[in-house]
Structure formats: C-alpha cells, structure tokens
Design a protein around this motif. Structure first.
Motif, PDB file in Angstrom:
ATOM      1  N   PRO A 121      11.363 -33.076 -71.433  1.00 28.89           N
ATOM      2  CA  PRO A 121      13.211 -32.030 -70.739  1.00 28.89           C
ATOM      3  C   PRO A 121      14.129 -32.398 -71.302  1.00 28.89           C
ATOM      4  N   SER A 122      14.956 -30.833 -71.354  1.00 29.20           N
ATOM      5  CA  SER A 122      15.884 -30.683 -72.491  1.00 29.20           C
ATOM      6  C   SER A 122      16.921 -29.840 -71.517  1.00 29.20           C
ATOM      7  N   TYR A 123      18.640 -29.590 -71.857  1.00 32.24           N
ATOM      8  CA  TYR A 123      18.989 -29.196 -71.133  1.00 32.24           C
ATOM      9  C   TYR A 123      18.567 -27.199 -71.449  1.00 32.24           C
ATOM     10  N   VAL A 124      18.379 -25.763 -70.237  1.00 30.02           N
ATOM     11  CA  VAL A 124      18.191 -25.423 -70.514  1.00 30.02           C
ATOM     12  C   VAL A 124      18.534 -24.117 -71.012  1.00 30.02           C
ATOM     13  N   SER A 125      19.221 -23.845 -71.560  1.00 32.60           N
ATOM     14  CA  SER A 125      19.088 -23.089 -72.004  1.00 32.60           C
ATOM     15  C   SER A 125      18.840 -22.864 -74.308  1.00 32.60           C
ATOM     16  N   TYR A 126      18.157 -24.218 -74.152  1.00 32.42           N
ATOM     17  CA  TYR A 126      17.315 -24.220 -75.878  1.00 32.42           C
ATOM     18  C   TYR A 126      16.885 -23.213 -76.366  1.00 32.42           C
ATOM     19  N   PRO A 137       9.963 -21.404 -80.153  1.00 37.03           N
ATOM     20  CA  PRO A 137      10.670 -22.765 -79.802  1.00 37.03           C
ATOM     21  C   PRO A 137       9.039 -23.154 -79.842  1.00 37.03           C
ATOM     22  N   VAL A 138       9.155 -24.770 -80.494  1.00 34.53           N
ATOM     23  CA  VAL A 138       8.277 -25.443 -80.209  1.00 34.53           C
ATOM     24  C   VAL A 138       8.042 -26.312 -79.483  1.00 34.53           C
ATOM     25  N   ILE A 139       7.696 -26.996 -78.583  1.00 38.34           N
ATOM     26  CA  ILE A 139       8.026 -28.041 -77.416  1.00 38.34           C
ATOM     27  C   ILE A 139       7.107 -29.022 -77.907  1.00 38.34           C
ATOM     28  N   ILE A 140       8.245 -30.554 -77.769  1.00 38.29           N
ATOM     29  CA  ILE A 140       8.130 -31.727 -77.827  1.00 38.29           C
ATOM     30  C   ILE A 140       8.421 -32.415 -76.514  1.00 38.29           C
ATOM     31  N   ASN A 141       7.314 -32.855 -75.738  1.00 36.95           N
ATOM     32  CA  ASN A 141       6.929 -33.553 -74.993  1.00 36.95           C
ATOM     33  C   ASN A 141       7.587 -35.073 -74.707  1.00 36.95           C
ATOM     34  N   LEU A 142       8.419 -34.833 -74.424  1.00 38.09           N
ATOM     35  CA  LEU A 142       9.285 -36.422 -74.311  1.00 38.09           C
ATOM     36  C   LEU A 142       9.316 -37.068 -73.278  1.00 38.09           C
ATOM     37  N   LEU A 143       8.220 -38.724 -73.590  1.00 36.79           N
ATOM     38  CA  LEU A 143       7.714 -39.738 -72.550  1.00 36.79           C
ATOM     39  C   LEU A 143       8.628 -40.476 -72.229  1.00 36.79           C
ATOM     40  N   THR A 350      11.283 -30.047 -63.590  1.00 42.91           N
ATOM     41  CA  THR A 350      10.244 -29.000 -64.480  1.00 42.91           C
ATOM     42  C   THR A 350      11.376 -27.461 -64.236  1.00 42.91           C
ATOM     43  N   ALA A 351      12.700 -27.817 -63.802  1.00 39.77           N
ATOM     44  CA  ALA A 351      13.886 -26.728 -64.599  1.00 39.77           C
ATOM     45  C   ALA A 351      14.057 -26.760 -65.973  1.00 39.77           C
ATOM     46  N   PHE A 352      13.719 -28.045 -66.090  1.00 35.94           N
ATOM     47  CA  PHE A 352      14.397 -28.508 -67.972  1.00 35.94           C
ATOM     48  C   PHE A 352      12.581 -28.586 -68.622  1.00 35.94           C
ATOM     49  N   GLY A 353      11.729 -27.855 -67.636  1.00 33.10           N
ATOM     50  CA  GLY A 353      10.593 -27.500 -69.271  1.00 33.10           C
ATOM     51  C   GLY A 353       9.317 -28.563 -68.265  1.00 33.10           C
ATOM     52  N   ASP A 354       7.769 -27.983 -68.040  1.00 36.71           N
ATOM     53  CA  ASP A 354       7.001 -28.148 -68.092  1.00 36.71           C
ATOM     54  C   ASP A 354       7.197 -29.874 -67.714  1.00 36.71           C
ATOM     55  N   GLY A 355       7.565 -30.761 -69.362  1.00 35.44           N
ATOM     56  CA  GLY A 355       7.394 -32.207 -69.388  1.00 35.44           C
ATOM     57  C   GLY A 355       8.166 -32.675 -68.359  1.00 35.44           C
ATOM     58  N   GLY A 356       9.056 -32.188 -67.636  1.00 37.07           N
ATOM     59  CA  GLY A 356       9.860 -32.863 -66.248  1.00 37.07           C
ATOM     60  C   GLY A 356       9.027 -32.816 -65.443  1.00 37.07           C
ATOM     61  N   GLU A 357       7.295 -32.201 -65.324  1.00 37.65           N
ATOM     62  CA  GLU A 357       6.807 -32.444 -63.729  1.00 37.65           C
ATOM     63  C   GLU A 357       6.935 -33.767 -62.974  1.00 37.65           C
TER      64      GLU A 357
END
Length: 385
Positions: A121-126, A137-143, A350-357
């Motif tokens: 998850p990260s800031y919505v603008s990137y 964009p290539v997403i890295i899901n932080l754990l 999830t507002a900050f990416g699918d990894g925020g689920e």
C-alpha cells in the motif's frame, strides 16, 4: 457526437479516499479518522510572514524554479537535517505541493513502455501519475510480516529489462512504516547494479518516532540517481498553502522545470515567503507537533490492541494500519458498515492498492479526546460483530 474524453483518463479510477470524505460531509454527527492532514493551524509566525508579504505587495510571479532565497533555505535544510548537498540554482525546484513534483518527475523521466516499480500500500497518486506519463506501473505488494518495508528480494523479483524507476514511499502513507539505514543499505546495491532511478517521496520525513529519517539519496552513488520529493504540508501544517519541492540531479530538474514552466509557471508567491520563515525558524514547531503525534500514536496503537484489533507499531507519518482479517469482512465492507452503523469514517486499505485488503487506515491527526470518542464507536461496532 464524438466522445470528447481521453480513454486513458476515463480508465483511471478516482481516489478511494475522497468517496468517504464526501459521505461524511453529508452525515450529521459523523466522526472522521480518515483525513491525512494535520489538525494544527499553521504556526502563527509562518502565517504572519505570508500576511506581511501580501501587505508589502509581493504578489507577482517568482522565477519558475521558485524564490532564490527559498531554494537556498531548502538546501540549508536538507544539509542540516539529512546530510544532503544540493546546488540551489540548478538542483532545486519549488512546486505546487509534493504532488506536482511527483507528477512532473514521472513525466520528465518516463518514455512509453518504461516500467515503474511502485510498492503498495502507498499514496494514491503514484499509479495514475505513472500512467499519465505513459509509464507502466509494476506493483510490489509490501507484507505485514515485514512491517510493510521494501526488501531487496522484492525488488529483484519484479525487475525486468524495461524497469527504469523505483518509487520509494517512506515514511509511508497509509501504513506508517519506515525504512531504516540498514533497510536502505540492503537495496542500494541492487538499485545501482540494475541501473534504476528512484523517486523518493519524503513528505513525512520529519514525522518519525524514536528513529531518525534517512534519505536514500545520502548513500554513495545514489544522489545522482534519486529525485527527492518533499514539502511543507505535513511537517509545518501547511496543506492549504500548496507548496512542495524536488531536489535532484541538474539534468533531471532542468527537464522537470520545463514541464512546470508551461503547466504552472510558478508556485504561489505568498506561500513561498511563508515557507522561508518555516525553514528558518520552524524547527521548534515541528518538534512540538511531532511530540503530540507520538503521544497520540502510542495511545491509539495500545487502544486498538485492547479492543481486539491486530496492529503493528508504525514509526512514521500519522497513521496506523490495523488488520481486520479476523472479522471475515473486506476492507470496503468493514469501512462502509462502520460508517453507516456508528457514523465513524476510516479509509479501507484497498484505497491504497490491492495489497491493502484486510486493513484500514486510521489517522491520528486528531486530539486524544476525539480519538477516545471514535474508539468508543469502533469498540461498539466490533463487539456487535
């Protein structure tokens, strides 16, 4: 009629944060813990300097890159606080908030097909800014097990021959995670070896607790491949003044300035004069606000755990990111039901990416009294679940 809209724009989704703000604004007696904005007023001496600049009639355009004195003070600040050395004439540009600096950096550095590694998850603008700049964009899901820090192996797992940029969003919105010196040292070698460039968003750099912020640009070999993004919104409670800056290699800043020149002209003149005062005499204000946030941070983490929510301890920004996985609901369902049942607004992860689920972002940019009321509503909701 021919469709007047750009397909690229219509395919980009609006911010998931704003939806909850809009609902709360129309809901009587609702409480929001969703705002990513300091609850402090801009310190008076900073406001006074802005007012004085207006009284003196300083209302004309500044240079495109910003007031010379402000750029000098930015250089002094970056050296004093983070051991970063820049030339004010060619390596600093003043922008309309840190958000403009992010957008302009992407547009100056990306060609169609270039890949951008974006930890979430990260800031919505990137992601939208990368897409608007024709990047991929290539997403890295932080754990959660890594406390949402970026690891060397995660970078290696996502690099291709098209990778050009890495976004480094620490201290992190929404998780509150930070990257320590040791964390950054681990990834520097792979960045240099793979010839990547870095957009380091350090807007929360002054808001770390018990651990000093370290900029990746301070490592050997990284200054020439890093654009540091920072600003005044979070540290000095100046969100509405809309002022940020970028620091980086002259070659990159020159092209960023070209875009800024044609799209914006210059950042607000009044805000620039106020920012000079902030950098010169605002250290004690920052320390006071940081101490208050730290008190709220410790209170909120402890209280969330006591009412049965799993929450790792964040050391940066002003957010906590508790897990709701045990309740068997999606983040969006949990946040919506909490708002409807208890009139308490938080932001689904999830507002900050699918990894925020499975997580929520809760801001502690509120008084402890307000947090106590909100926590009472949250506890009531969890007990009913």
């Amino acid at each position: 009629m021919r469709d007047p809209l750009s397909k690229k724009i219509t395919e980009i989704q609006p911010s998931g944060i704003r939806k909850f703000f809009d609902i709360v604004s129309d809901m009587k007696d609702a409480i929001s813990l969703g705002v990513g904005e300091p609850d402090f007023d801009t310190p008076w001496h900073i406001r006074e300097e802005g007012i004085y600049s207006l009284e003196k009639g300083r209302t004309i355009y500044t240079s495109n890159s910003g007031l010379k004195e402000l750029r000098k003070e930015v250089c002094n600040y970056l050296h004093r606080r983070f051991q970063l050395n820049y030339e004010y004439e060619s390596e600093i540009m003043i922008t309309v908030g840190g958000s403009e600096a992010i957008d302009v950096a992407f547009r100056a550095m990306l060609d169609p097909g270039d890949e951008v590694l974006i930890p979430q998850p990260s800031y919505v603008s990137y992601v939208p800014c990368a897409l608007l700049a024709n990047g991929t964009p290539v997403i890295i899901n932080l754990l959660e097990k890594d406390e949402f820090r970026l690891t060397k192996q995660q970078i290696l797992d996502h690099i291709t021959d098209k990778t050009k940029l890495l976004v480094l969003p620490f201290p992190n919105n929404p998780t509150g995670s930070i990257m320590t010196y040791e964390d950054l040292k681990e990834i520097v070698d792979v960045i240099i070896e793979k010839d990547l460039y870095v957009i380091s968003d350090e807007i929360y750099s002054e808001l770390t607790y018990g651990r000093e912020h370290v900029s990746i640009a301070s490592f050997p070999g990284m200054r020439e491949r890093t654009v540091v993004i920072n600003g005044f919104s979070k540290s000095y409670a100046m969100t509405g003044w809309r002022l940020g800056y970028a620091a980086g290699p002259a070659k990159i800043i020159k092209q960023m300035l070209k875009i800024h020149q044609f799209a914006i002209m210059c950042a607000p003149t009044t805000s620039q004069y106020a920012a000079i005062e902030a950098l010169k005499n605002g250290d004690s204000d920052v320390a006071m606000m940081r101490e208050s946030y730290d008190e709220r941070r410790r209170f909120l983490v402890k209280a969330l755990r006591e009412i049965g929510m799993d929450c790792f301890e964040p050391f940066g920004a002003f957010y906590v990111f508790p897990s709701i996985k045990k309740f068997g609901m999606t983040s969006d369902d949990f946040a919506n039901k909490l708002l409807q049942d208890e009139k308490l607004a938080v932001v689904p992860g999830t507002a900050f990416g699918d990894g925020g689920e499975g997580f929520l972002r809760i801001s502690y940019a509120y008084s402890i009294e307000s947090l106590k009321i909100a926590l009472g509503r949250l506890e009531n909701f969890i007990n009913k679940l």
